[in-house]
Write a protein that holds these residues in place. Structure first.
Motif, short mmCIF file in Angstrom:
data_model
loop_
_atom_site.label_atom_id
_atom_site.label_comp_id
_atom_site.label_asym_id
_atom_site.label_seq_id
_atom_site.Cartn_x
_atom_site.Cartn_y
_atom_site.Cartn_z
N TRP A 1 1.41 -6.40 6.92
CA TRP A 1 0.19 -5.69 6.59
C TRP A 1 -0.70 -5.44 7.82
O TRP A 1 -1.91 -5.27 7.69
CB TRP A 1 -0.60 -6.48 5.54
N ASP A 2 -0.13 -5.39 8.99
CA ASP A 2 -0.90 -5.29 10.22
C ASP A 2 -1.80 -4.06 10.27
O ASP A 2 -2.86 -4.07 10.90
CB ASP A 2 0.02 -5.27 11.45
N HIS A 3 -1.38 -2.96 9.63
CA HIS A 3 -2.13 -1.70 9.72
C HIS A 3 -2.79 -1.32 8.40
O HIS A 3 -3.09 -0.15 8.16
CB HIS A 3 -1.20 -0.58 10.18
N ALA A 4 -3.05 -2.30 7.55
CA ALA A 4 -3.72 -2.01 6.28
C ALA A 4 -5.10 -1.42 6.53
O ALA A 4 -5.81 -1.83 7.47
CB ALA A 4 -3.83 -3.29 5.45
N MET A 5 -5.49 -0.46 5.71
CA MET A 5 -6.79 0.20 5.85
C MET A 5 -7.11 0.93 4.56
O MET A 5 -6.31 0.96 3.63
CB MET A 5 -6.76 1.19 7.02
N VAL A 6 -8.28 1.52 4.51
CA VAL A 6 -8.63 2.46 3.46
C VAL A 6 -8.56 3.84 4.09
O VAL A 6 -9.25 4.13 5.07
CB VAL A 6 -10.04 2.20 2.90
N GLY A 7 -7.70 4.69 3.55
CA GLY A 7 -7.51 6.01 4.15
C GLY A 7 -6.67 6.91 3.28
O GLY A 7 -6.81 6.92 2.05
N ASP A 8 -5.77 7.66 3.92
CA ASP A 8 -4.96 8.65 3.24
C ASP A 8 -3.75 7.99 2.56
O ASP A 8 -2.93 7.37 3.24
CB ASP A 8 -4.48 9.68 4.27
N PRO A 9 -3.62 8.12 1.24
CA PRO A 9 -2.45 7.52 0.58
C PRO A 9 -1.13 8.09 1.07
O PRO A 9 -0.09 7.44 0.95
CB PRO A 9 -2.68 7.85 -0.90
N ALA A 10 -1.16 9.28 1.66
CA ALA A 10 0.07 9.89 2.17
C ALA A 10 0.67 9.08 3.32
O ALA A 10 1.87 9.19 3.58
CB ALA A 10 -0.20 11.32 2.64
N GLN A 11 -0.15 8.27 4.00
CA GLN A 11 0.37 7.46 5.11
C GLN A 11 1.49 6.54 4.64
O GLN A 11 2.44 6.27 5.38
CB GLN A 11 -0.75 6.64 5.74
N ASP A 12 1.39 6.04 3.41
CA ASP A 12 2.41 5.12 2.91
C ASP A 12 3.69 5.84 2.47
O ASP A 12 4.66 5.18 2.08
CB ASP A 12 1.85 4.29 1.75
N PHE A 13 3.67 7.16 2.51
CA PHE A 13 4.88 7.91 2.16
C PHE A 13 5.54 8.55 3.38
O PHE A 13 6.57 9.22 3.24
CB PHE A 13 4.55 9.00 1.13
N ALA A 14 4.97 8.36 4.57
CA ALA A 14 5.51 9.03 5.76
C ALA A 14 6.95 8.61 6.02
O ALA A 14 7.84 9.45 6.15
CB ALA A 14 4.62 8.73 6.96
N THR B 1 -8.07 5.72 -0.11
CA THR B 1 -7.32 4.77 -0.92
C THR B 1 -6.87 3.58 -0.07
O THR B 1 -6.53 3.76 1.09
CB THR B 1 -6.06 5.47 -1.49
N PRO B 2 -6.87 2.36 -0.61
CA PRO B 2 -6.27 1.24 0.12
C PRO B 2 -4.80 1.52 0.38
O PRO B 2 -4.05 1.89 -0.54
CB PRO B 2 -6.45 0.06 -0.84
N VAL B 3 -4.37 1.39 1.63
CA VAL B 3 -2.98 1.66 1.98
C VAL B 3 -2.41 0.51 2.80
O VAL B 3 -3.14 -0.20 3.50
CB VAL B 3 -2.82 2.99 2.75
N HIS B 4 -1.10 0.34 2.71
CA HIS B 4 -0.39 -0.66 3.52
C HIS B 4 -0.43 -0.26 4.99
O HIS B 4 -0.65 -1.10 5.86
CB HIS B 4 1.05 -0.78 3.01
N GLY B 5 -0.17 1.00 5.28
CA GLY B 5 -0.34 1.53 6.63
C GLY B 5 0.91 1.62 7.47
O GLY B 5 0.96 2.41 8.42
N SER B 6 1.94 0.81 7.19
CA SER B 6 3.18 0.88 7.97
C SER B 6 4.36 0.55 7.06
O SER B 6 5.17 -0.32 7.35
CB SER B 6 3.14 -0.07 9.16
#
Length: 424
Positions: free
Chosen positions: A206-219, A175-180
């Protein structure tokens, strides 16, 4: 630009080591700008890495995404400073985010809006892309690097390895994620002086935006929100998603929150950054003590398929049983089906368990040069930029006892520990 005034946007000692200096600049024409200055070579590269993507995101999101108006050279070591248009809004103090409709719901909808963007939009601008298997391998490598320092308690390593080896935990659609995503990335505003009228007006950093795990945005959200506020955010997020969130999202978010404590640990140890290493060692030892009897990080359902050759990528878009086969959306006010949940077994509740953020300092009274803040007035969920300073000590023993229902004289109180030496 001809600057006439400057104010630094500062964070307290309890925050992670700053990678940038940020300031608000007013120029001679009366316009206001945000300037971010990277403090390291890596931060300088990250600052510009996703600028092409950021310039397009405003077309896909229901709020502003400030893109750099220009850059200023700093030198070969740091790269360039970035200058952004100022957006009038308040950053979030996640520790005091109220549950229920309004602010928490606005946060959930904003995260969902990011995750609803087509992956093609991100991929067109060459951001990193990780499928479920690739993301899990990154996590494994991060744990291995941290373990090689000899500074991570064996109990934590075993806890994380159990999660990394649970097949079902790693079935998700990239999923597209913000990342931080933290409270400083959000800018919110209110129609009236009431949290129920809140809306997100911009999303920054948005320095760490990527396509990856949506859970990263909830850490970080999992770290810092109260359980009730987290429930409100997740409910709003679920309703706003274009496809149903995977049932183990919150567990991976908790794992990501805990593993944030080892980010950069190996580099700090090899560079001889003793202060940073000592701080991380203390935090890791406290987390180890607090999670010693906590077994809620990995639900039993996450081991489904173990030993059956489970393909970690079979939950991707287009795969049988993937999100496109069960995509559904709900409007505000619709009844959510009983089987629609982000959580695993009801006992234990993952939102009631410890995260790495429970070890961090809680923000104290906001310090502003234009507002008089009396002692004890700490329940404002927003921080007015640029004049806020976060800091202060959290009564950690009390908070941990509340989370774990420990007695006053419990041996599990982390404050009883003496700091460990980085070389121990």
């Amino acid at each position: 630009m001809k600057p006439v005034s400057v104010q630094e946007v500062s964070r307290g000692a309890g925050d992670e080591t700053a990678q940038h200096q940020t300031a608000i600049i007013e120029d001679s024409t009366g316009r206001t700008w945000v300037v971010r200055v990277p403090l390291t070579t890596v931060a300088g590269a990250e600052l510009e890495r996703n600028e092409a993507l950021v310039g397009q995101l405003g077309k896909h999101l229901p709020f502003k995404v400030p893109a750099a108006t220009g850059f200023a050279a700093l030198g070969p070591e740091q790269g360039r400073a970035a200058v952004y248009p100022y957006v009038d809004g308040s950053a979030l103090n996640l520790h005091h985010l109220p549950p229920g409709p309004g602010l928490a719901s606005a946060v959930g909808r904003a995260v969902a809006a990011v995750h609803n963007i087509s992956s093609d939009v991100f991929e067109d601008y060459a951001v990193p892309v990780f499928d479920a298997a690739g993301h899990r391998e990154r996590c494994v490598s991060e744990v291995d690097r941290a373990a090689s320092t000899g500074l991570v308690p064996t109990g934590l390593l075993a806890r994380w390895e159990e999660a990394l080896e649970a097949p079902g935990l790693w079935r998700f659609a990239p999923t597209p994620v913000h990342g931080s995503l933290d409270g400083w990335a959000f800018l919110v505003a209110f129609t009236d002086d009431d949290a129920a009228t809140a809306r997100v007006v911009a999303l920054t950093q948005w320095d760490h935006a990527m396509v990856g795990d949506p859970a990263q945005d909830f850490a970080i959200l999992t770290d810092q929100l109260t359980p009730a506020a987290l429930d409100s955010v997740l409910e709003s997020y679920s309703l706003a998603r274009s496809s149903r969130p995977d049932p183990h999202l919150i567990y991976r978010a908790r794992l990501a929150a805990e593993m944030r404590l080892v980010r950069g640990l190996a580099q700090a140890a090899s560079a001889g950054a003793d202060d940073t290493v000592q701080m991380r060692v203390d935090e890791l030892r406290k987390l180890d003590r607090l999670t010693a009897s906590d077994h809620s990080l990995v639900p039993a359902t996450a081991f489904a398929g173990a030993g059956e050759g489970l393909d970690l990528t079979d939950f991707s878009e287009g795969a049988p049983g993937g999100p496109q086969d069960r995509a559904q959306t709900f409007d505000d006010g619709d009844d959510v089906p009983e089987d629609f949940t982000l959580e695993g077994p009801a006992d234990p509740d993952p939102s009631d368990s410890v995260g790495a953020g429970d070890l961090a300092d809680e923000p104290e009274d906001e310090v502003r040069d234009d507002v008089s803040v009396e002692p004890g007035e700490t329940d404002d969920p927003t921080e007015t930029l640029p004049r806020v300073t976060l800091g202060a000590e959290l009564d950690e023993g009390s908070r941990m006892r509340d989370l774990y229902d420990l007695g006053e004289d419990s041996d599990d109180d982390p404050d009883d520990d003496e700091p460990a030496s980085p070389s121990s």
